[in-house]
Scaffold this motif. Structure first.
Motif, PDB file in Angstrom:
ATOM      1  N   SER A   2      10.293  15.343   0.132  1.00 33.77           N
ATOM      2  CA  SER A   2       9.892  15.012   1.496  1.00 33.77           C
ATOM      3  C   SER A   2       8.503  14.409   1.517  1.00 33.77           C
ATOM      4  CB  SER A   2       9.938  16.246   2.411  1.00 33.77           C
ATOM      5  OG  SER A   2      11.232  16.784   2.434  1.00 33.77           O
ATOM      6  N   LEU A   3       8.269  13.506   0.570  1.00 28.31           N
ATOM      7  CA  LEU A   3       7.020  12.767   0.515  1.00 28.31           C
ATOM      8  C   LEU A   3       6.751  12.118   1.865  1.00 28.31           C
ATOM      9  CD1 LEU A   3       4.901  11.317  -1.551  1.00 28.31           C
ATOM     10  CD2 LEU A   3       6.448   9.404  -1.304  1.00 28.31           C
ATOM     11  N   LEU A   4       5.540  12.267   2.363  1.00 28.16           N
ATOM     12  CA  LEU A   4       5.210  11.628   3.624  1.00 28.16           C
ATOM     13  C   LEU A   4       4.834  10.189   3.329  1.00 28.16           C
ATOM     14  CD1 LEU A   4       3.238  14.453   5.397  1.00 28.16           C
ATOM     15  CD2 LEU A   4       5.681  13.971   5.372  1.00 28.16           C
ATOM     16  N   ALA A   5       5.844   9.373   3.124  1.00 28.29           N
ATOM     17  CA  ALA A   5       5.677   7.999   2.690  1.00 28.29           C
ATOM     18  C   ALA A   5       5.334   7.101   3.874  1.00 28.29           C
ATOM     19  CB  ALA A   5       6.962   7.527   2.026  1.00 28.29           C
ATOM     20  N   PRO A   6       4.945   5.846   3.599  1.00 31.19           N
ATOM     21  CA  PRO A   6       4.654   4.929   4.692  1.00 31.19           C
ATOM     22  C   PRO A   6       5.851   4.786   5.618  1.00 31.19           C
ATOM     23  CG  PRO A   6       3.907   4.023   2.616  1.00 31.19           C
ATOM     24  CD  PRO A   6       4.696   5.257   2.299  1.00 31.19           C
ATOM     25  N   LEU A   7       5.569   4.586   6.878  1.00 26.02           N
ATOM     26  CA  LEU A   7       6.608   4.632   7.883  1.00 26.02           C
ATOM     27  C   LEU A   7       6.656   3.344   8.677  1.00 26.02           C
ATOM     28  CD1 LEU A   7       5.615   8.167   9.076  1.00 26.02           C
ATOM     29  CD2 LEU A   7       7.186   7.537   7.277  1.00 26.02           C
ATOM     30  N   THR A   8       7.824   3.059   9.217  1.00 27.11           N
ATOM     31  CA  THR A   8       7.989   1.849  10.012  1.00 27.11           C
ATOM     32  C   THR A   8       7.704   2.131  11.482  1.00 27.11           C
ATOM     33  OG1 THR A   8       9.538   0.137  10.672  1.00 27.11           O
ATOM     34  CG2 THR A   8      10.449   2.312  10.313  1.00 27.11           C
TER      35      THR A   8
ATOM     36  N   PRO B 237       0.235  18.569  17.922  1.00 23.36           N
ATOM     37  CA  PRO B 237       0.693  17.183  17.829  1.00 23.36           C
ATOM     38  C   PRO B 237      -0.392  16.154  17.538  1.00 23.36           C
ATOM     39  CG  PRO B 237       0.458  17.811  20.118  1.00 23.36           C
ATOM     40  CD  PRO B 237       0.133  19.032  19.314  1.00 23.36           C
ATOM     41  N   LYS B 238      -1.574  16.589  17.119  1.00 22.42           N
ATOM     42  CA  LYS B 238      -2.596  15.623  16.716  1.00 22.42           C
ATOM     43  C   LYS B 238      -2.028  14.703  15.628  1.00 22.42           C
ATOM     44  CE  LYS B 238      -6.878  16.637  18.478  1.00 22.42           C
ATOM     45  NZ  LYS B 238      -7.938  15.678  18.868  1.00 22.42           N
ATOM     46  N   GLN B 239      -2.307  13.416  15.758  1.00 20.76           N
ATOM     47  CA  GLN B 239      -1.746  12.443  14.821  1.00 20.76           C
ATOM     48  C   GLN B 239      -2.474  12.423  13.484  1.00 20.76           C
ATOM     49  OE1 GLN B 239       1.046  10.265  15.533  1.00 20.76           O
ATOM     50  NE2 GLN B 239       1.228  11.878  17.069  1.00 20.76           N
ATOM     51  N   GLN B 240      -3.750  12.838  13.468  1.00 15.42           N
ATOM     52  CA  GLN B 240      -4.558  12.804  12.252  1.00 15.42           C
ATOM     53  C   GLN B 240      -5.353  14.095  12.110  1.00 15.42           C
ATOM     54  OE1 GLN B 240      -4.635  10.499   9.914  1.00 15.42           O
ATOM     55  NE2 GLN B 240      -3.682   8.709  10.874  1.00 15.42           N
ATOM     56  N   SER B 241      -5.719  14.412  10.876  1.00 11.27           N
ATOM     57  CA  SER B 241      -6.608  15.550  10.630  1.00 11.27           C
ATOM     58  C   SER B 241      -8.005  15.220  11.137  1.00 11.27           C
ATOM     59  CB  SER B 241      -6.659  15.860   9.136  1.00 11.27           C
ATOM     60  OG  SER B 241      -5.384  16.199   8.647  1.00 11.27           O
ATOM     61  N   PHE B 242      -8.777  16.263  11.478  1.00 11.53           N
ATOM     62  CA  PHE B 242     -10.113  16.060  12.020  1.00 11.53           C
ATOM     63  C   PHE B 242     -11.076  17.040  11.372  1.00 11.53           C
ATOM     64  CE2 PHE B 242      -7.331  18.515  14.696  1.00 11.53           C
ATOM     65  CZ  PHE B 242      -8.048  19.625  15.113  1.00 11.53           C
ATOM     66  N   LEU B 243     -12.364  16.716  11.406  1.00  7.36           N
ATOM     67  CA  LEU B 243     -13.403  17.503  10.746  1.00  7.36           C
ATOM     68  C   LEU B 243     -13.974  18.538  11.710  1.00  7.36           C
ATOM     69  CD1 LEU B 243     -15.339  18.015   8.340  1.00  7.36           C
ATOM     70  CD2 LEU B 243     -16.773  16.163   9.220  1.00  7.36           C
ATOM     71  N   VAL B 244     -14.027  19.799  11.237  1.00  6.35           N
ATOM     72  CA  VAL B 244     -14.536  20.880  12.081  1.00  6.35           C
ATOM     73  C   VAL B 244     -15.576  21.698  11.317  1.00  6.35           C
ATOM     74  CG1 VAL B 244     -12.391  21.077  13.388  1.00  6.35           C
ATOM     75  CG2 VAL B 244     -12.733  22.521  11.367  1.00  6.35           C
ATOM     76  N   VAL B 245     -16.382  22.428  12.091  1.00  5.20           N
ATOM     77  CA  VAL B 245     -17.260  23.469  11.585  1.00  5.20           C
ATOM     78  C   VAL B 245     -16.641  24.803  11.970  1.00  5.20           C
ATOM     79  CG1 VAL B 245     -19.498  24.591  11.908  1.00  5.20           C
ATOM     80  CG2 VAL B 245     -19.386  22.125  11.615  1.00  5.20           C
ATOM     81  N   LEU B 246     -16.597  25.747  11.024  1.00  3.74           N
ATOM     82  CA  LEU B 246     -15.934  27.037  11.253  1.00  3.74           C
ATOM     83  C   LEU B 246     -16.960  28.170  11.244  1.00  3.74           C
ATOM     84  CD1 LEU B 246     -12.890  26.483   8.904  1.00  3.74           C
ATOM     85  CD2 LEU B 246     -12.730  26.902  11.360  1.00  3.74           C
ATOM     86  N   PRO B 247     -17.331  28.700  12.403  1.00  2.64           N
ATOM     87  CA  PRO B 247     -18.239  29.852  12.431  1.00  2.64           C
ATOM     88  C   PRO B 247     -17.603  31.108  11.846  1.00  2.64           C
ATOM     89  CG  PRO B 247     -18.191  28.723  14.552  1.00  2.64           C
ATOM     90  CD  PRO B 247     -17.056  28.176  13.747  1.00  2.64           C
ATOM     91  N   SER B 248     -16.256  31.191  11.899  1.00  5.78           N
ATOM     92  CA  SER B 248     -15.579  32.408  11.448  1.00  5.78           C
ATOM     93  C   SER B 248     -14.273  32.051  10.762  1.00  5.78           C
ATOM     94  CB  SER B 248     -15.291  33.327  12.641  1.00  5.78           C
ATOM     95  OG  SER B 248     -14.394  34.365  12.261  1.00  5.78           O
TER      96      SER B 248
ATOM     97  N   PRO C  82       0.171   8.273  10.695  1.00  2.00           N
ATOM     98  CA  PRO C  82       0.211   9.131  11.888  1.00  2.00           C
ATOM     99  C   PRO C  82       1.440  10.036  11.900  1.00  2.00           C
ATOM    100  CG  PRO C  82      -0.269   6.847  12.483  1.00  2.00           C
ATOM    101  CD  PRO C  82       0.134   6.846  11.039  1.00  2.00           C
ATOM    102  N   LEU C  83       1.303  11.196  12.519  1.00  2.00           N
ATOM    103  CA  LEU C  83       2.376  12.177  12.557  1.00  2.00           C
ATOM    104  C   LEU C  83       3.653  11.600  13.162  1.00  2.00           C
ATOM    105  CD1 LEU C  83       3.504  15.069  12.304  1.00  2.00           C
ATOM    106  CD2 LEU C  83       2.420  15.575  14.519  1.00  2.00           C
ATOM    107  N   SER C  84       3.535  10.835  14.252  1.00  2.00           N
ATOM    108  CA  SER C  84       4.724  10.295  14.912  1.00  2.00           C
ATOM    109  C   SER C  84       5.509   9.386  13.975  1.00  2.00           C
ATOM    110  CB  SER C  84       4.325   9.534  16.182  1.00  2.00           C
ATOM    111  OG  SER C  84       3.465   8.448  15.859  1.00  2.00           O
ATOM    112  N   GLU C  85       4.822   8.633  13.158  1.00  2.00           N
ATOM    113  CA  GLU C  85       5.510   7.746  12.226  1.00  2.00           C
ATOM    114  C   GLU C  85       6.082   8.521  11.046  1.00  2.00           C
ATOM    115  OE1 GLU C  85       3.211   4.314  11.255  1.00  2.00           O
ATOM    116  OE2 GLU C  85       3.047   3.683  13.345  1.00  2.00           O
TER     117      GLU C  85
END
Length: 721
Positions: A14-20, A122-133, A693-696
Motif C-alpha cells: 500500500s505504497l502511497l504512490a503518486p496519484l492522479t 483530514p489535514k492534507q499534509q503534515s505540519f510542524l508543532v511544538v509539544l509542551p507535553s 495530499p491525503l485526498s489524492e
C-alpha cells in the motif's frame, strides 16, 4: 546517529504512490488504448547493438508524447471507473486513511523544547508543532502548517532543524512533489518567519538536502546546489556543496565551506554536537552506501576523518569528548569505533563495540550511555552500552517490531517510536534511572481490529541456496487450500530493510480473505552489509531470484496459486516488479508497479539515475553493462508472451525516477503481450510520492484496490466497522 538520506522511496504494501487528480466517473467510453508507434533506434554498448523502439517516449514535453499520454489517461480512466464495488471500496479506504488519530514523528528536542511533525487527517499534509507535553498532545502549538501557506495541499515540509537553543527553526518546503525545497527560518516563540531569511534550493530530488546550526544560533551550515550560471543547466542537480549562512545577511553572501573536489554525485548530511563545539559532514558518493566523514571545530577548519574505502558509514557525537562511528571495515554487520575529538583521527580510534550476531543499524549517545539499534533480519531491537563499555542490556521492546531513531530528552532518557505488523507506531519514553518503558500519548490508535490477524515468518530457499525471510499476515482460520488471493511485496536495494511496519491498507486486503506477504530480500540491510552487496551492482539478479523463491513457496505451500497471486512494489521495488513479470510471467495474475525503473541502460541519463550508479552500476563499465542488460525489464519483454495484468503509476514531476520508464514499459509490454489482460498507465502531475495530499492518496488507493480485487476475482464485501 545521523544517517544520509535514502533517496529511493521504500516500496512496501500500500505504497502511497503518486496519484492522479482525476476523480471517478470522469472516464469517457474508450474501447482501446492508443497505439505507440515503433520508431527503431539502435544504441551500441561495448559492441552490443540494442534496439529501443520506444525511445521517443522519453521526451516528456514532446507534443506527440503528450497526445499519447492523454490517450493513455482516457483509456485508464475508462477501465478503472467502471470496475465493480468502487464506491464501497472508496468508503472503506476513506475510513481507514482518514482515521483522525494523530501521528507524531521526526521528534527533536532542542533547548528543552520538543518539536515534531504531526499528521492528522483530514489535514492534507503534515505540519510542524511544538509539544509542551508528551502526555497531552492537545497542548501542541502549530509552528508551520503547509496548508496555511498553500490551501491547495500541494506544499509539503521536506525537513526541519531547530537551533541548539530551540529558539529558531529552519524549515525546508517544496511544492508539487518536486522535492526542490527552499529553507525559511521561523521564530519559535511567535511562529513568524524571520524577515528575509530564505535560502533557495537547499533540498532536491537528487542529492537530498541537509542543514545544521552553529553554536549560538546566529547562522547555519547547509547543502547548496549550483545557482544561476555557476554551472551549465545539465549540472544544476549535481555538485552539491556545503555553505554557511549568517542570519541577517543576503544569501548571495553565504560562504563556501566544503565540497570542491567531491564527486559529481556528492550528497551531504550535516550535524552539530550538543555543545555546539563541532560540526560534522557525512559525504555520500551517490546512493550506493559509500561515505566519507569530515569534522570542523566551530572556530576552525574542516579535516577529513575518513575516506570511502575506510567504510565509516555514519557517526554521532558523544557527551564525553568522543565521536562514536559505525564502521563496516572488516565488519559487515557493523562495529562501533570511539574516536577522541581532541585528536580526531582513525589512527586514534578504538573498537568500542565489536561486531556481533546482530547488524548494527544506528546509535545515539546520551549522557552516560549509547543506545544501539540493531537489525535481526527484519525485526529490530535496541540495546544499551555504558560509555565505560559496560553492557546495560536491552530496552524492552516487542519481539517482532521496528525501532525508530531515539530522541534525547536529557540525561539518559529517550523517546522513540516502535511499530509492528499489527500495531501502529507508538511513541515510548524510556527512563534510564529505573529502567521503565512508558507508552506516551503521541502514538496512533488503529482504525481496524487486528486481534484475529496472525503473523508467521517462514524461510524461502533462493536459487543459490540463500535463506530468505518471508513474513505472512492472514486472518485466523485461513485455509491453505491453494486458493487464497495473495499480495506479495518486496524492495531489495539501497541498504533499506523492510522491518515490521503497520500498513493499514494491508487489512483492507486481509479482511476480504487475502494473504499479505512481505519479503526480506538481499540488497537491503536486514543482515548487514554482506546482505546488501549480494543484491547490488553485478549481483542484482540475486534480488529477483529471492523474490521468485518467495512467490514459489507461496504456491508450493498452498497459500495461493498463480491465478490468485498479485505482486506490488515501487521505485527500486518497481524495478523488482518489472524483473519479476518479465522473468516469470506465468507465476503472477497481476502486478502493481509504482514509480519504477524499467530501462536499466538509459536510467543513468537522468539526474537521479546518475546517483544510482553506485548501487546499480553503469553501462560505461563492460561487466556492469552486461549485468544490467541481463535483467533490464524493458529489454526482456518478449513478443507473444502471455503477461499478467499490470497497473503502472508514475508522476510527471518525479525527481527520482523519470516517468519515461513507465511510458516505455507500458508501450513495449502492451505491444508484446498475447494475453487479454489489461496493461494500464496511471500518471499525474505530482512526484515520487513524497508530499502527496491525503485526498489524492485516497483516490490512488481506490483505483489500486478496485483493480486488484477485480483482477484476483475477489467479490468485495462491504465492511461496516
Amino acid at each position: 546517529m545521523h544517517h544520509p538520506r535514502i533517496k529511493l522511496a521504500l516500496a512496501t504494501l500500500s505504497l502511497l504512490a503518486p496519484l492522479t487528480p482525476f476523480a471517478a466517473g470522469q472516464g469517457a467510453a474508450v474501447s482501446a488504448p492508443p497505439v505507440a508507434a515503433r520508431k527503431p533506434v539502435v544504441d551500441t554498448y561495448h559492441g552490443v547493438k540494442v534496439e529501443d523502439p520506444y525511445q521517443w517516449l522519453e521526451k516528456g514535453d514532446d507534443p506527440e508524447v503528450r497526445r499519447w499520454l492523454q490517450g493513455e489517461t482516457a483509456y485508464t480512466r475508462a477501465l478503472l471507473d467502471k470496475l465493480p464495488s468502487r464506491e464501497a471500496i472508496r468508503a472503506r479506504l476513506t475510513t481507514l486513511l482518514s482515521h483522525e488519530s494523530a501521528a507524531h514523528f521526526a521528534l527533536w528536542q532542542r533547548g528543552g523544547t520538543l518539536f515534531a511533525l504531526k499528521s492528522q487527517p483530514p489535514k492534507q499534509q503534515s505540519f510542524l508543532v511544538v509539544l509542551p507535553s508528551v502526555e497531552d498532545p492537545s497542548t501542541a502549538r502549530v509552528l508551520v502548517d503547509p496548508m496555511a501557506l498553500d490551501p491547495s495541499g500541494r506544499t509539503t515540509i521536506d525537513f526541519f532543524v531547530p537551533s541548539l537553543d530551540g529558539k529558531k527553526v529552519a524549515v525546508s518546503l517544496s511544492k508539487d512533489g518536486t522535492e526542490s525545497g527552499d529553507v525559511t527560518v521561523y521564530d519559535v516563540a511567535t511562529g513568524k518567519p524571520l524577515p528575509g531569511e530564505s535560502v533557495p534550493r537547499v533540498n532536491g530530488g537528487t542529492a537530498g538536502g541537509s542543514l545544521t546550526w552553529n553554536a549560538d544560533g546566529t547562522g547555519f551550515f547547509y547543502t547548496r546546489y549550483p545557482r544561476g550560471e555557476e554551472r551549465p543547466p545539465e549540472d544544476r542537480d549535481f555538485f552539491q556543496q556545503v555553505y554557511f549562512h549568517e542570519l541577517g545577511t543576503p544569501t548571495a553572501q553565504d560562504t563556501y565551506e566544503l565540497g570542491k573536489g567531491a564527486p559529481r554525485i556528492a550528497n551531504y548530511a550535516l550535524s552539530t554536537s550538543e555543545d555546539g563545539a563541532y560540526v560534522m559532514a557525512i559525504l555520500g558518493n551517490g546512493d550506493g552506501g559509500e561515505y566519507a566523514l569530515y569534522l570542523r571545530p566551530q572556530k576552525g577548519t574542516w579535516t577529513q576523518l575518513s575516506r570511502f574505502e575506510d567504510k565509516l558509514v555514519s557517526a554521532g557525537f558523544g557527551q564525553d569528548g568522543a565521536l562514536y562511528a559505525l564502521s563496516r571495515q572488516d565488519a559487515p554487520r557493523g562495529k562501533v569505533l570511539r574516536i577522541p575529538l581532541a585528536t580526531p583521527s582513525l589512527d586514534k580510534a578504538t573498537v568500542f563495540i565489536p561486531q556481533a550476531e546482530a547488524s548494527i543499524d544506528g546509535l545515539l549517545a546520551t549522557a552516560t550511555r549509547l543506545y544501539v539499534t540493531e537489525q535481526l533480519g527484519g525485526p529490530m531491537r535496541m540495546r544499551m552500552v555504558g560509555l565505560d563499555g559496560k553492557d546495560l542490556g536491552q530496552v524492552p521492546t516487542q519481539p517482532v517490531s521496528s525501532v525508530g531513531r531515539p530522541t534525547r530528552l536529557g540525561g539518559d532518557d529517550v523517546l522513540f517510536g516502535s511499530t509492528s505488523y499489527l500495531e501502529p507506531t507508538s511513541v515510548y519514553r524510556y527512563s534510564a534511572g529505573d529502567g521503565t518503558l512508558t507508552k506516551t500519548a503521541l502514538g496512533r490508535t488503529s482504525p481496524v481490529d487486528t486481534s484475529r490477524v496472525r503473523v508467521e515468518r517462514v524461510m524461502c530457499t533462493s536459487k543459490d541456496g540463500t535463506q530468505v525471510p518471508l513474513n505472512l499476515l492472514y486472518a485466523e482460520g485461513t485455509k491453505r487450500d491453494g486458493n487464497n488471493p495473495t499480495l506479495l511485496t518486496g524492495y531489495g536495494g539501497f541498504n533499506v530493510s523492510l522491518s515490521p511496519s503497520f500498513h493499514v491498507l494491508s487489512f483492507a486486503f486481509i479482511e476480504q480473505g487475502g494473504v499479505v506477504a512481505v519479503a526480506n530480500l538481499r540488497g537491503g540491510s536486514e543482515f548487514g552489509e554482506a546482505w546488501h552487496t549480494q543484491g547490488s551492482l553485478t549481483k542484482k539478479q540475486n534480488v529477483f531470484d529471492d523474490f521468485h523463491a518467495c512467490a514459489r513457496l507461496l504456491v508450493e505451500k498452498k497459500w495461493t496459486k498463480p491465478a490468485r497471486l498479485a505482486i506490488e512494489g515501487g521505485s527500486n521495488g518497481g524495478l523488482l516488479m518489472g524483473a519479476a513479470l518479465t522473468q516469470h510471467p506465468e507465476l503472477f495474475r497481476t502486478v502493481l508497479a509504482h514509480v519504477g525503473i524499467y530501462d536499466m541502460l538509459r536510467v543513468e541519463l537522468t539526474p537521479n539515475g546518475q546517483f544510482n550508479t553506485t548501487e546499480y552500476g553503469t553501462v560505461k563499465d563492460p561487466g556492469q553493462f552486461q549485468a544490467l542488460y541481463a535483467y533490464s525489464p524493458y529489454h526482456h519483454v518478449k513478443d507473444g508472451t502471455k503477461y499478467p495484468s499490470v497497473l503502472f503509476t508514475s508522476g510527471e514531476n518525479d525527481p527520482r525516477v523519470d516517468p519515461f520508464h513507465s511510458r516505455k514499459m507500458v508501450a513495449r509490454l502492451r505491444a508484446a503481450t498475447r494475453s487479454k489482460r489489461p496493461v494500464l498507465l496511471r500518471t499525474n502531475d505530482m512526484g515520487h510520492g513524497l508530499g502527496t495530499p491525503l485526498s489524492e492518496t485516497i483516490a490512488e488507493e481506490v483505483d489500486v484496490h478496485a483493480f486488484l480485487f477485480n483482477e484476483l476475482g475477489m467479490k468485495y464485501r462491504p465492511v461496516s466497522r
